[in-house]
Design a protein around this motif. Structure first.
Motif, mmCIF file in Angstrom:
data_model
loop_
_atom_site.group_PDB
_atom_site.id
_atom_site.type_symbol
_atom_site.label_atom_id
_atom_site.label_comp_id
_atom_site.label_asym_id
_atom_site.label_seq_id
_atom_site.Cartn_x
_atom_site.Cartn_y
_atom_site.Cartn_z
ATOM 1 N N SER A 10 0.846 -1.193 0.000
ATOM 2 C CA SER A 10 0.000 0.000 0.000
ATOM 3 C C SER A 10 0.878 1.239 0.000
ATOM 4 N N TRP A 11 0.322 2.356 -0.469
ATOM 5 C CA TRP A 11 1.059 3.616 -0.435
ATOM 6 C C TRP A 11 1.281 4.029 1.009
ATOM 7 N N GLY A 12 2.476 4.556 1.293
ATOM 8 C CA GLY A 12 2.781 5.085 2.614
ATOM 9 C C GLY A 12 2.164 6.459 2.801
ATOM 10 N N ASP A 13 2.368 7.036 3.964
ATOM 11 C CA ASP A 13 1.860 8.371 4.256
ATOM 12 C C ASP A 13 2.601 9.412 3.428
ATOM 13 N N TRP A 14 1.946 10.530 3.169
ATOM 14 C CA TRP A 14 2.577 11.646 2.470
ATOM 15 C C TRP A 14 3.652 12.247 3.365
ATOM 16 N N LYS A 15 4.802 12.544 2.802
ATOM 17 C CA LYS A 15 5.863 13.257 3.506
ATOM 18 C C LYS A 15 5.504 14.737 3.542
ATOM 19 N N CYS A 32 7.936 -3.155 -3.221
ATOM 20 C CA CYS A 32 7.524 -4.393 -3.894
ATOM 21 C C CYS A 32 7.694 -5.553 -2.907
ATOM 22 N N THR A 33 6.865 -5.538 -1.871
ATOM 23 C CA THR A 33 7.009 -6.522 -0.793
ATOM 24 C C THR A 33 5.695 -7.174 -0.399
#
Length: 60
Positions: A10-15, A32-33
């Motif tokens: 999934s996409w991580g949090d916005w920096k 890619c995990t």
């Protein structure tokens, strides 16, 4: 059947925004995990980084 290919997480949090005032950009990333590709599998398709415009208070 066992899947050899990798899948994107999934996409991580916005920096935080790249600037403290005015218009800049912010970044989020993924890996890619999910799962990781096996020795003979393909890596993930698609981007690992995503950028968006961010606007902070006007510069003085």
């Amino acid at each position: 059947m066992f899947n050899l290919d990798g899948g994107c997480s999934s996409w991580g949090d916005w920096k935080s925004c790249s600037v403290t005032c005015g218009v800049g950009q912010k970044l989020r990333s993924r890996t890619c995990t999910n799962p990781s590709p096996t020795l003979y599998g393909k890596t993930c398709d698609g981007d690992y980084a995503d950028y968006a415009v961010c606007v902070n208070t006007p510069c003085k």
